[in-house]
Enzyme design. Structure first.
Site, PDB file in Angstrom:
ATOM      1  N   GLU A 173      -6.541   4.855   7.882  1.00 59.02           N
ATOM      2  CA  GLU A 173      -6.298   6.269   7.553  1.00 59.02           C
ATOM      3  C   GLU A 173      -7.519   6.886   6.874  1.00 59.02           C
ATOM      4  OE1 GLU A 173      -2.565   5.592   5.558  1.00 59.02           O
ATOM      5  OE2 GLU A 173      -1.688   5.074   7.502  1.00 59.02           O
ATOM      6  N   SER A 179       3.664  -2.253  10.232  1.00 59.89           N
ATOM      7  CA  SER A 179       5.114  -2.375  10.431  1.00 59.89           C
ATOM      8  C   SER A 179       5.685  -3.730  10.026  1.00 59.89           C
ATOM      9  CB  SER A 179       5.488  -2.044  11.883  1.00 59.89           C
ATOM     10  OG  SER A 179       5.193  -0.678  12.163  1.00 59.89           O
ATOM     11  N   ASN A 237       0.874  -1.178   0.000  1.00 61.42           N
ATOM     12  CA  ASN A 237       0.000   0.000   0.000  1.00 61.42           C
ATOM     13  C   ASN A 237       0.908   1.224   0.000  1.00 61.42           C
ATOM     14  OD1 ASN A 237      -1.745   2.087   0.573  1.00 61.42           O
ATOM     15  ND2 ASN A 237      -2.245   1.383   2.654  1.00 61.42           N
ATOM     16  N   TRP A 238       1.016   1.846  -1.156  1.00 63.79           N
ATOM     17  CA  TRP A 238       1.958   2.984  -1.276  1.00 63.79           C
ATOM     18  C   TRP A 238       1.416   4.263  -0.646  1.00 63.79           C
ATOM     19  CZ3 TRP A 238       4.645   3.039  -6.790  1.00 63.79           C
ATOM     20  CH2 TRP A 238       5.534   1.948  -6.852  1.00 63.79           C
ATOM     21  N   LYS A 239       0.138   4.263  -0.288  1.00 55.54           N
ATOM     22  CA  LYS A 239      -0.478   5.471   0.297  1.00 55.54           C
ATOM     23  C   LYS A 239      -0.248   6.665  -0.643  1.00 55.54           C
ATOM     24  CE  LYS A 239       0.005   3.258   4.727  1.00 55.54           C
ATOM     25  NZ  LYS A 239       0.189   3.343   6.156  1.00 55.54           N
ATOM     26  N   GLU A 280      -5.114  -4.740  10.774  1.00 54.89           N
ATOM     27  CA  GLU A 280      -4.040  -3.761  10.961  1.00 54.89           C
ATOM     28  C   GLU A 280      -4.280  -2.973  12.242  1.00 54.89           C
ATOM     29  OE1 GLU A 280      -2.090  -2.635   6.999  1.00 54.89           O
ATOM     30  OE2 GLU A 280      -3.914  -1.447   7.125  1.00 54.89           O
ATOM     31  N   GLY A 303       3.049   2.166  10.686  1.00 50.58           N
ATOM     32  CA  GLY A 303       4.084   3.189  10.519  1.00 50.58           C
ATOM     33  C   GLY A 303       4.857   3.526  11.784  1.00 50.58           C
ATOM     34  N   GLY A 348       2.943  -1.131   4.205  1.00 53.16           N
ATOM     35  CA  GLY A 348       3.018   0.280   3.834  1.00 53.16           C
ATOM     36  C   GLY A 348       4.436   0.672   3.485  1.00 53.16           C
ATOM     37  N   GLY A 349       5.132   1.278   4.451  1.00 52.24           N
ATOM     38  CA  GLY A 349       6.462   1.840   4.232  1.00 52.24           C
ATOM     39  C   GLY A 349       7.433   0.912   3.528  1.00 52.24           C
ATOM     40  N   HIS A 360      -9.329   1.370   5.018  1.00 50.54           N
ATOM     41  CA  HIS A 360      -8.041   1.509   5.699  1.00 50.54           C
ATOM     42  C   HIS A 360      -8.214   2.482   6.873  1.00 50.54           C
ATOM     43  CE1 HIS A 360      -3.924   2.649   6.541  1.00 50.54           C
ATOM     44  NE2 HIS A 360      -3.562   1.530   5.946  1.00 50.54           N
TER      45      HIS A 360
HETATM   46  P1  PGA Z   1       3.151   0.236   7.526  1.00 51.60           P
HETATM   47  O1  PGA Z   1       1.660   0.486   6.974  1.00 51.60           O
HETATM   48  O2  PGA Z   1       3.607  -1.076   6.914  1.00 51.60           O
HETATM   49  O3  PGA Z   1       3.931   1.410   7.045  1.00 51.60           O
HETATM   50  O4  PGA Z   1       3.064   0.133   9.000  1.00 51.60           O
HETATM   51  C1  PGA Z   1       0.746  -0.574   6.823  1.00 51.60           C
HETATM   52  C2  PGA Z   1      -0.560  -0.076   6.272  1.00 51.60           C
HETATM   53  O5  PGA Z   1      -1.034   1.001   6.686  1.00 51.60           O
HETATM   54  O6  PGA Z   1      -1.170  -0.744   5.413  1.00 51.60           O
END
Ligand code: PGA
Length: 247
Positions: free
Chosen positions: A95, A208, A11-13, A163, A169, A229-230, A93
């Site tokens: 966010e 993470s 997930n590149w956000k 999640e 993150g 994510g990251g 998600h």
């Molecule tokens: P993260 O994000 O791997 O950077 O913790 C995961 C996500 O929000 O899907």
């Protein structure tokens, strides 16, 4: 008992520009050369879906509107995503639940819109830190699952991503025991909804995930992949996670 093939999704956000084609090409080369023991998906920002498609990596989306078209400035529908060749879309998600006040009902409507187009909805759930500290994790996750999966959802069109919000993150992850407990509850809910076919719904862990912890997380019962994510932004980091799934 057969278990579903793991799905490792990036997930590149709100990250990535046209130059990100480089990362997709690099990832595609690594997989072509060394293989992958899982399904691999990248969900870039909508602006990049077209540019990154057709390069050997499945490309999905991070959100869709609950309607198929109409007067919704700035939004993107499941029809449009399908038109671009997407097979997956992330919905709910944390966010989006936080930044755009998305409720379970809205997430359910989005998942339904996606599934009506033949897309698989990756439905995200997870507790906040406060909810965790109050011992509400299982209740929160249960009500999100019950409230966010469409009534007429099919197994093939459904993926769940657990999640924990506090793990996203932050570099923090729950213990493998905690992950096992939550995933077992999610599996029980899926079996309740889908009967024994519920065993074939993939439940990803997200928060993470990186190359150094992917192997122990994937070994947890009922963990059928990861939402990353990251560590999905750079091909090399992401491929490090993918290799954890090679037997
Ligand atoms: P993260 O994000 O791997 O950077 O913790 C995961 C996500 O929000 O899907």
């Amino acid at each position: 008992m057969t278990t579903p093939k793991a799905l490792v999704a990036g997930n590149w956000k709100m990250n990535g520009l046209m130059t990100s084609v480089r990362e997709i090409n690099a990832l595609s080369n690594m997989i072509e050369k060394n293989g992958a023991g899982c399904e691999v998906l990248i969900c870039p920002p909508a602006t990049l879906i077209h540019a990154l498609s057709g390069k050997g990596i499945d490309i999905g989306a991070q959100d869709c509107h609950m309607m198929q078209n109409g007067a919704h400035t700035g939004d993107i529908s499941a029809v449009m995503l399908k038109d671009l060749g997407c097979r997956y879309v992330i919905v709910g998600h944390s966010e989006r639940r936080a930044d755009h006040f998305e409720t379970n009902d809205m997430v359910k409507a989005k998942a339904h819109a996606a599934q009506m187009q033949g897309l698989t909805a990756i439905i995200c759930v997870g507790e906040t830190n406060t909810q965790r500290e109050n011992g509400e994790t299982l209740d929160v996750v249960t009500s999100q699952i019950m409230g966010s999966i469409p009534e007429d959802a099919a197994v093939a069109g459904t993926v769940i991503a657990y999640e924990p919000v506090w793990a996203i993150g932050t570099g923090k992850t729950p213990t493998t025991e905690d992950v096992a407990e939550v995933h077992a509850v999610i599996r029980a809910l899926l079996l309740n909804k889908f009967g024994t076919d519920g065993n074939m719904v993939r439940i990803q862990y997200g928060g993470s995930v990186k190359a150094s912890n992917a192997k122990e997380l994937m070994a947890v019962p009922n963990v059928n992949g990861a939402l990353v994510g990251g560590a999905s932004l750079k091909a090399e980091d992401f491929y490090g996670i993918i290799t954890a799934y090679q037997s």
